[in-house]
Structure formats: C-alpha cells, structure tokens
Design a protein around this motif. Structure first.
Motif: not given
Lengths: 615, 602
Positions: B51-68
């Motif tokens: 879970t911890a790893t998954a939580a860390q991996v989400v980051g860039p996808a959220l950045i992409a979401f935020g930017v796009d």
C-alpha cells in the motif's frame, strides 16, 4: 572516552592524515559527482525549452534535436558517474588498508599491559568492521553529502529561476527537514553506539559458552548460561528497536515533507499556470527538477545515520590509536659492547595500574644479581609475582621503580630490538604461531642454519618434529596440525634456546612434561645452561635442580638466596613452598623416622610430595 | 544418514547437485519454521509495504491530472479538478509516509524476532550438543556460526528484504502506471528491460565470485590479526613485529585488491544502470514528444511518463545488491541449519527418572566404549564402586582414564552396557538430578566473565555469600581472593590475565565444593597447583570425600594416599585393582610406577 564529546565534524576530521594521499582523487570524484548531478538537473531545462518552443506549436521537428541533446546529457551523466566511481574507489581501499596497517603496527607497539586490558575481540571489530564502515563512508558518504548538498542548492536556485514563488515554497521545506534531521541525530547516535557495545558483549557471552562448555556441562548450568545470554540478547533487541524507531521517524518525515511540498507546489503551479503566469514548459520543468531532487533530499536521513555510524567507528578506532606507547626505544640508546649476560635487579619495584589503592607493590624492591653463565631458580607462592618479574628484563612490563640492569646498562637505555636479542624467553603458556616448525623454532635466531635448528630440537627433546607429516616444514597452529601441550612446550623451549641469547628466561618450562621426558630435557638443558645466564621459574624440586642458586620471592622481595640444600635446611618459607613438608615438627619427626628406618617413608611422602608418574 | 547431514560436508566445495539441493531444502525449512509464528504479521507487513508503495507511485499520475485537467478547468473557473489533484497528492503522500514508517518498524520487529529466536536456538542447541561434537567441530567455527553468520542474516533481514519488496513493487507499480497512462511508453520500457536484465545478470555472476574472494582474503586478515594479539608476549619477546607487519601488510593488500575488484564491478554496473535509464528517458521522450507535437498526447501525460521512467530505475541498484546479501545470508543459514540438524549423541531421556538424594553407588555394567569410526577405547568391563569409596585411577596417557571419567559424568554414553548410579541408568536419570549428583572438575579451569563470587556460585547458583566464602576457605582459595582489589567482587576479566593457572584451579575446586555432589570426579584437577595449594586441597579433600564417592585421576601419586582403592589402567583395561598398600607391596605395574616415582623425588 573523554568526558566532552567532540563535534561530529571534528571527530571525523581526525581521518584527514590518512585521507590526504587520496585527497586529489577524492576531490576529483566529488567534482565528477557534481557534474553528474548538474547534468541530471539540466535535463528538465531541455524539456522546458522543448515543451514551450515546439510542442505547443505542434512542431515535431524540434523533438529529435532535443532527444539528441538528452541522449548526450544522459551519456555524459553516466560517464561522470563512471569517472566518479573509478576515481574514488581504489584510493579509498588504500586509505582503509593504510589505516588497518597503522592500527596493527600500533597494537604491536603497545605494551603488554594494554593487551591485558583489551579483549582481542574488541580490537578485531575495530580493525575489520569499523574500518570497513569508514571506507564506505569515505567512498559514498562524503561524496554524496557534498554532491547531494550542492545538487539540492543548485536545484533550488533553478526552481527559483523557473518561478520564484514555487521555488520559495520548495525552499521552505528545508526548515522542517533540518529540524527532523537534528532530532534524528540525537536519537540515533545514542542507540547506535550502545548497540555496538551490546553486540560485543553478546559475542563475548557466546565465546564463553563455547570455551567453557565443559564446566557448564559438568555442573548442568546450561540453562543458567542461557538465561544470561537471553537477557543480553533482549537488551540488544531493545536497542535495535530504538534504532529502528529512529529510522522509521526520519523516513516518515523525509517522505512526507518533500511529497507534501510537491502537492502544495502542484496547486500553486496550476493556479499560476491557469493565470498564465507560468508556461506549460515551466510547469513540466519544475516537476521534473523537483523529481530529480527527490532522491538527494530523501537520502539525508540515510546519510546522517551513515555519518554518525562512521563517527562512532572513527571514535573507536582512535580510542586505540591514541593510546600512548609507554614502552619504546630511548632517544639516545646505549649499546652493550661486550654482551656477557650479567643481569641485575636493582631495587626493582612493580605494581599493576589497576591494583587496589593502599596495597603494597607486587614487587616491592627486588635485589638480585645473576652473574654471567649462572643459572638462578626463582621460587615463590602462586601469585607472588614470579611471572611478572620474568617479564621485566625484556621490558614486556616496565618497572615502576628501581631498575633492571643488563651488562651494566639500564634496560630502558637500550633499543628494544637489541635488548630482546640478548634476552630470550619461554612462557608458561607455550605460544606458537601458525607457521612451520622451522619458522617457529628459529623465530628469534640470527643464525638460521640447520645445525642451530637440530641442536635446539635436541635440547628440548623435540625429536617428534622430524616425524610430523612434513617434518620440520609441517605447518602447526591455527590452521595446521595441532600438538599436545607437552609438545608445544618443548617447541617453545627450543625456540628460546635457538635464539642463543646471553640471558635465557624460562617460566616453569617443564610443567607439562611427564617424568621421563622431563629428565631427558633437564640433562640436555644443563649443557646450554652451563654457558648461559638463566632465570628459571620453578614449581618443583626437579626444576630447581637445574640451578646453581635459588632465589626465594616472598612479599615482593627476594628474601633468601642460596643452594637448594642450604635453603631447605635454613629457610622455613622455602620449605613451605617447595618441599611440601607440613611444618617444622613434622619435618623433625620425619627426619627422626628416616634416621630410624629408611624403609618406612613411602606412605607419608606420598601424601605431600609432588611427583608425576611417567607415561 | 546422508552425506551432508548435520555439519558434514560444510567445508566441501564439490557438492553434487542433489546434495546442495538437500542443504537448500534444509535451510529453507529452518527459515519457514522461524517465520511461521509471525505468519499474521508477515501478511500485515506485506500489505503495508504494498500500500505504501502504491501510494507513492500515484504521485506523478496526479501531477499529470493536475496539469492536464486542473489547469484548463481552473482557467475556466472550475477549481474542483485541481483541488482533487492537490488533495489526492497530499493524502497519498501522507498515507505513504505513515505506512513507510510503520513498515520500517514492523520489518525491524520481524527481523529482531527472527534473530532472537535463531540466536536462542543455536545457543541452546550448542549447549545440548555432546562433547564429541565440540571436540571435532572447533570452537572458532561454532562461535562464527553464532556471530558473523548471524550478522549476515541480520543485514539481509534489516535492509535487504525490505528494499527488495518495496523496490520490486515500486518497479512493478511504476510499470503498470506507465502502461495505463500511455501504452507506447510502456512498450519502450519493456524493450529497455532487456539490456537491463542482461546488465543485472552480468553483475550477479561476476560479483558472486568476487564477493566470495573478499570473504576468503578477509578471513586471512582476521586470522593473522587474532594470532598476533593473543600471542603478543611472544611477538614482542622474539621481535616478530617487523615480520608480522610485512605478513599483515601483504594480507591486507590482497584483501584490498579483492575489494577493489568488487568496487570496480560496481563502478561499471552503476553507470551502466544510469546510462540505460537515461537512454530510456530519451526514447520515451522521442516517442511521446512526436505524439504531443501531433496532438495525440497531453503534455501532462508526457511529464508523468518521463517521471515514471526516471523513477523506475531508482531501486535497481538495491535490488541487485539484495542478491549479494541473499547469497551470503543463505550460505550462513545453510551452515546454521547444519549445526541445528546435529543430534546430541548424549540425549536427554524421554521419560526421566528422578533421584532426589543420590547415595553415590556406581556400577559399570558390561560397559564398552568406542569412537564413531569403530576404534574401541574401552573394551567391555564391569566395575562396582560402593557409595562413599574414593578411587584413584592410575595409568599412562591414553590408557583410558579420562574416558572412564567422562562415561561416569555422562559426557559420553557407552556404546554397549550401562553406567548406573544407585541402580538407575544414567541415560534415564533426570539431567538436573544427574548434574546435582555427579560433578567433574577438569584440568582446564575456565572462568566466565563476572566476579569471583559469581564464578564460584556456578557450582550452586542459590548459594549465599557466606557459603561461597566457606567453600573458598575449605579449598584454601580464600586468602588470595581476599588480596584481590575487590575481594570476592573482583571482576575476573579485568584481571583475567593475572589470575594464575593455579589460582584458577583453586576457584574451580571451590565451585565443586559448593556444588556438594554425591559423586566427585577429579581429572588432573591439581596439575597447576603449587605445593602449598595442593596440600590445602588435599586436606580439604580428606574431609570433602569422607562421605561421598570419588574418582581421582592424577599424575602425582601423592593423591593415592587419600584413596581407599587404586585402579591401574592400561590400554583401556583395568589391570590392577586393590588397596594402595596391597598394590605397593605386590609386584605389579603399580608397584613399579611407585618405585619410579620414589626415584624421581631424590
């Protein structure tokens, strides 16, 4: 350890003299590491240009050049890392090796009294694991500390360049990181040092449970030992968990702070972008840069722990290296022009440094002269200081008062090498080294001829050496053939004889031999002793017989000197120590009875007199 | 019994495939056994780290979401997508941080529990193993099983496994996220995995050999170091320092060179990883950039993809390093499992017979003893020792005296027949009762760290200080103990080098005196005593042995006087048996030994 602790930087600065030869390459490595770090930061800048200039307009022709630039930068980063590694690693192994050699040389120079205090396990862990840690820290810790530090600073400047507000947000995260790091240092360093010491104690418990296995079994005390072991293991468990909690603490915060900062940056950046204050390329560059900085920031925790461990290791190393060598060559040594072997104890005093206050000195003014060629037996109770006295002439221990004089020269005025060439010793416990029999016997000899070897083996009745699998070339000791106690003792005696010293010091040299072998050795040894000055510690009458005179050591002084028969007749203490007759009355009884009947003495003597049944 | 059971074959390098499989199976079994009790916690840890790893991996996808999505939406006055992205990011990082901290603690606890269990097992088992095992398996090896081997397992548990799991999942999640975001970039990564796998494989094969070499060279450095420090007096007295420095310098240089070779390997591997990573970033940029230019891909997605690719390579080095830790830890575990597989030849009874107060009647009934290799040491014999009798055991070295003593104290079991105490077979006697009834004092008087009093109290841990003092007085040790800096509370280690061999023997006599057994065995226990001490001990023995059974082995015939009966042994047989007076008067072996001893006194 000193009461006031050095700062971590000061403590580590002590490594400088050893690091100096490697310094140019180390600095080269840091420069290369910096280049690699800066290149990693350059890549987002290229992305920014690409995104803003080309991609916005849908111009695909700009993609290929940008990719080529990135390939170039990527290759450059890899090469820089390669250079960094290759520059740093070899010299650092040299630093480690030179520190290890320095420690070894120091330990050989430190007096025996030092080794009495320090278990060899503690010394070993310094020579191996501590130095290993220091080397790794020099190779990675120092370089990463500098490179990551500079990378973070330059990265922050770049972020400012992209957008001052975003840069400021990012930079603000430095403060909580600093606070977290400081708290971590305090918690971790305490636990780390304690865990090193507790691990050492646990290792000692293991060692004792194995070496003392016969005692534990004989008394059925296995469970007792286990309880003690478990208690120590639990202590270590507790300390390790304390360390783990400290590490969990810093990991938690060093994950949360940068990521949280990034989340804030995302919102701020998006708002700025929506207002048109930030181009998409800048936004991309910002996050790409921040991602590059992620590892350097995260690594702070690990680097701190590493640095603290290295600091502890350095402390432990210098604890030994800064010990004073109290027994060393004099500044303007004298020579013995004509070595004849006249040994004189002149008011010699000695006390161990940890002796209880108020007790008299162990040796409280010993006066004794051994004329050239004379053999003197030293007799005294267990614990009277006989072995200590024999260690003084060759300066294994230093007198604390009075002097020991060899051929008219105070032994402290001679170079150690010369002194120890004149005096050869055979110890109570026969120490042999893992080497061939030949090397062991000829260890102290200038003359390494076959005759010397044969002669020495003959005197010690160690002919068995020729019957070993490879004869005198057989390797004995640690990883070689193991010998019996009697065999070891005879080789140790042969070694002392082979050195052809002018003074021979033998500490109960025949104790492990059976009666028949003892007789043969004594006969052969007499030939050597006829021309060599010798001091022989004796526990039994048969050994005393080797000597021309006997000296009695009692209450730290020589209380009587004379021939065996004289002392037996006149000195009560001597009789008490060596002849085993209970007291004067019984002696008189015995004499009377012996006079009456020479036949009846068997039973009574058996109760008391020491002898060995031959094998 | 197989060719590799227990510690056999530990030093062999030519193990057959089947043999190494068997060893691996054995150590795997041990590992599973160690982990079984924490079964539940292991799953918890696993879930936490994933879970911890998954939580860390989400980051860039959220950045992409935020930017796009967030930026255009905000520009249109809709803050919801951006707030979602920001809050999601914050939440995921918070979750990741908390879980990672928790994971570190869970992991440390599992690691420490396993180590504690393993330490305890090896220690207990080592203590249970019989003397014949300890005599053939040198002390250095059993110590290194419990120290350096456990260290390498600790290293693996502390860092290796956690890094492997989190690193592995990090890579896996990153790859999945990448494929979900943009399949073509995933394809690029898939292609990049090929050279990556090749590089890792190359590194593992080479490093395994080089790492092994460093272990060999380091062992040599250690041997030389320890030998010098333990023999420091002889080193100094015979001026071996200079030669030692040369030898040590050479060994250190060998070790340095071996280390340098490992580092050079790393020096190639590490930049290799970076190079592959950077080229992959470039390739992804090429593929993605063309599509962004063509309007097929959003900029935010390209950014996220680039971040993911860069992060994908981060844990690579740790994963590769894990393999090395794993290598040495599994080698260590294999050796430990071998020791644990050894069965004590002198086993505790299944249904122990209690014997509260033994009288001390001993019977050897048809006893025979030989070594594993079939060599007979004591041929079949019978011997009866009535309660209270004192026996002197006489004979040349190798006649079997010590073996007989070890059978009586149950350090060994007879290969045939039985040794009985008060009619009970020693093998059936409760170990506690056995050790209370029979005590053996040997020539090597070992002192444990701790105070003088603690060392004596080993004979009877519940003894009072008064009893300890009385025991010391009885054997004549009180006087020298009183002269020590802190008397009975002196730490023997601090002065260990200066408690002489004779004084050590006196302390172990006091220990035996305190234990107050019904059968006392003394095997050369007076060899290092000086004459007055020996006399004191003999006086003490007179009283001590009056009402108990005793077997005394001594080179010195003086002991014989306190014996009721003398047994002369030769080549494993009892050749003479009688009272001292009868034997001296006769013409047997003892009479001639006695005559020889008389001659040596003159």
């Amino acid at each position: 350890m000193s009461a006031e602790r050095l700062s971590t930087g000061r403590a580590l600065a002590r490594l400088l003299p050893f690091v100096r030869p490697a310094l140019p390459r180390l600095i080269g490595g840091i420069v290369a590491g910096l280049l690699a770090g800066l290149v990693a930061l350059a890549i987002p800048q290229v992305l920014q240009v690409l995104v803003d200039s080309a991609l916005q307009e849908g111009d695909s022709s700009a993609v290929l050049p940008a990719v080529l630039v990135i390939v170039g930068l990527g290759v450059f980063e890899a090469v820089a890392i390669l250079v960094r590694r290759w520059l740093v690693l070899t010299p650092n192994t040299r630093v480690e090796a030179s520190m290890r050699n320095a420690l070894y040389a120091k330990l050989q120079a430190l007096p025996v009294a030092f080794h009495d205090r320090w278990p060899s396990g503690q010394l070993l862990s310094r020579a191996v694991s501590d130095l290993n840690l220091i080397r790794r820290w020099l190779a990675f810790g120092v370089v990463l500390l500098v490179v990551n530090g500079v990378t973070v600073i330059v990265g922050a400047v770049l972020l400012f360049g992209i957008n001052p507000l975003l840069g400021a947000v990012f930079l603000a995260s430095a403060l909580p990181i600093w606070i977290v790091a400081m708290r971590f240092e305090k918690r971790y360093s305490r636990a780390a040092r304690r865990s090193q010491d507790q691990a050492g104690d646990l290792a000692t418990a293991v060692e004792e449970s194995v070496h003392g296995i016969r005692v534990l079994k004989a008394f059925g005390r296995g469970p007792h030992a286990l309880r003690k072991f478990e208690r120590q293991a639990e202590e270590l468990y507790g300390t390790e968990m304390e360390k783990a909690r400290a590490i969990a603490f810093i990991w938690r915060w060093l994950t949360l702070i940068p990521d949280g900062t990034l989340a804030v940056c995302l919102v701020v950046g998006a708002v700025l972008a929506a207002q048109g204050a930030l181009t998409p390329g800048e936004l991309v560059a910002f996050f790409a840069t921040a991602t590059v900085l992620r590892f350097p920031i995260e690594s702070i925790g690990f680097l701190l722990a590493f640095t603290l461990d290295a600091r502890n290791a350095t402390d432990r190393y210098f604890e030994v290296l800064s010990e004073p060598v109290t027994i060393s060559d004099p500044e303007d040594p004298e020579n013995i022009a004509d070595p004849r072997g006249r040994l004189e104890f002149r008011g010699t005093r000695f006390r161990y440094p940890d002796a209880a206050a108020g007790t008299p000195d162990l040796l409280d003014g010993v006066d004794l002269v051994l004329e050239p060629g004379e053999t003197v037996a030293l007799v005294g109770l267990t614990g009277s200081g006989k072995s200590t006295l024999t260690a003084l002439p060759s300066r294994l221990y230093e007198v604390t008062g009075g002097a020991v004089v060899l051929d008219g020269v105070d032994v402290r005025r001679l170079r150690l090498a010369e002194l120890r060439r004149h005096i050869a010793m055979a110890f109570e416990d026969a120490t042999l080294f893992s080497d061939t029999v030949r090397e062991n016997v000829l260890l102290g000899s200038e003359d390494r001829s076959e005759e010397t070897l044969a002669e020495a083996l003959e005197v010690a009745q160690a002919h068995f050496a020729y019957e070993l699998p490879d004869g005198v070339e057989t390797v004995i000791g640690e990883e070689g053939l193991s010998l019996s106690g009697g065999q070891r003792q005879r080789l140790a005696l042969a070694r002392a004889v082979a050195a052809k010293p002018s003074v021979l010091i033998l500490d109960d040299p025949l104790s492990a031999l059976d009666v028949e072998t003892e007789e043969l050795v004594e006969a052969a040894l007499r030939r050597v002793l006829a021309s060599t000055t010798a001091l022989v510690v004796a526990h039994r009458p048969s050994t005393v017989m080797l000597a021309d005179r006997v000296a009695v050591l009692e209450d730290g002084r020589i209380t009587a000197v004379g021939r065996h028969s004289e002392l037996l007749a006149t000195n009560e203490h001597y009789r008490f120590v060596i002849s085993s007759l209970e007291d004067d009355d019984e002696l008189d009884d015995e004499d009377a009875r012996d006079a009456e009947s020479g036949e009846r003495d068997g039973d009574r003597d058996e109760t008391s007199r020491r002898a060995e049944v031959s094998a | 019994m197989s060719s590799v059971s227990g510690v056999t074959g530990e030093e062999r390098e030519d193990l057959s495939r089947a043999e190494s499989r068997e060893i691996r199976r054995r150590s795997r079994r041990l590992l599973l056994e160690l982990l079984r009790p924490m079964h539940g916690r292991l799953w918890l840890t696993f879930v936490v780290v994933v879970t911890a790893t998954a939580a860390q991996v989400v980051g860039p996808a959220l950045i992409a979401f935020g930017v796009d999505q967030g930026v255009p939406a905000l520009a249109d006055g809709d803050p919801v997508p951006l707030v979602l992205a920001g809050a999601g990011f914050l939440l995921s990082s918070l979750l990741g941080a908390v879980l990672i901290g928790w994971f570190r603690i869970l992991q440390a606890k599992i690691s420490q529990d396993v180590l504690f269990d393993l330490r305890r097992r090896v220690f207990t088992h080592t203590q249970r193993l019989s003397l014949d095992f300890h005599e053939s398996y040198t002390s250095g090896r059993i110590i290194s099983r419990q120290t350096s081997d456990l260290d390498s397992i600790r290293e693996l548990l502390d860092e290796g496994i956690g890094n492997l799991i989190s690193g592995g999942f990090y890579m896996a999640f990153t790859a999945v996220a990448l494929v979900l975001l943009d399949a073509p970039s995933g394809l690029v990564l898939a292609v990049a995995i090929l050279p990556l796998a090749g590089l890792v494989r190359w590194f593992q094969v080479r490093s395994q050999r080089l790492f092994r070499a460093t272990r060999v060279t380091s062992a040599r450095v250690i041997v030389q170091f320890v030998e010098t420090m333990t023999g420091i007096r002889a080193v100094k007295a015979f001026r071996k320092e200079e030669r030692n420095r040369e030898t040590f310098g050479r060994l250190v240089e060998d070790h340095r060179a071996a280390n340098a070779r490992v580092f050079r390997l790393f020096g190639t591997f590490d930049p290799g990883l970076v190079l592959i990573g950077n080229l992959t970033v470039a390739a992804v940029l090429l593929v993605g950039g063309m599509r962004v230019a063509g309007g097929e891909l959003a900029i935010g997605v390209l950014l996220a993809v680039l971040l993911y690719v860069r992060r994908f390579f981060d844990p690579m080095e740790e994963v590769a390093m894990f393999y090395n830790g794993y290598q040495s830890a599994s080698a260590a575990l294999e050796k430990i499992s071998g020791v644990l597989e050894e069965r004590p030849t002198v086993a505790d009874p299944a249904a122990p017979v209690a014997l509260r107060a033994a009288r001390g009647a001993v019977r050897f009934q048809g006893v025979e003893f030989g070594y594993r290799n079939g060599k007979v040491v004591l041929p079949r014999f019978d011997l009866e020792i009535p309660a209270g009798q004192t026996i002197a055991l006489v004979g040349s070295t190798g006649a079997g005296k010590s073996t007989l003593a070890k059978l009586l104290s149950r350090f060994y079991d007879p290969t045939a027949g039985a040794v009985l105490l008060d009619g009970v077979d020693l093998r059936e006697l409760h170990p506690k009762d056995l050790r209370r009834a029979i005590v053996m004092v040997t020539q090597e008087a070992y002192l444990f760290s701790g105070t003088v009093a603690e060392n004596i109290a080993l004979g009877r841990p519940e003894a009072t200080r008064e009893e300890i003092v009385r025991a010391s007085q009885a054997v004549g040790a009180h006087e020298f103990i009183s002269r020590l800096p802190h008397g009975y509370d002196t730490d023997v280690n601090k002065r260990g080098g200066r408690v002489s061999a004779g004084q050590r023997q006196l302390l172990s006599f006091a220990r035996a005196f305190l234990a107050d057994p019904s059968v006392l065995i003394l095997d050369e226990a007076t060899a290092s005593l000086d004459i007055p001490s020996e006399r004191a001990v003999q006086d003490a023995l007179q009283t001590l042995l009056a009402d108990r059974t005793a077997v005394i082995i001594a080179h010195r015939l003086s002991t014989v006087a306190i014996a009721d009966r003398v047994l002369v042994m030769e080549r494993g047989r009892i050749v003479e048996d009688g009272t001292p007076a009868d034997l001296i008067a006769g013409e047997g072996r003892f009479a001639s030994l006695h005559a020889a001893w008389r001659d040596s006194l003159v």
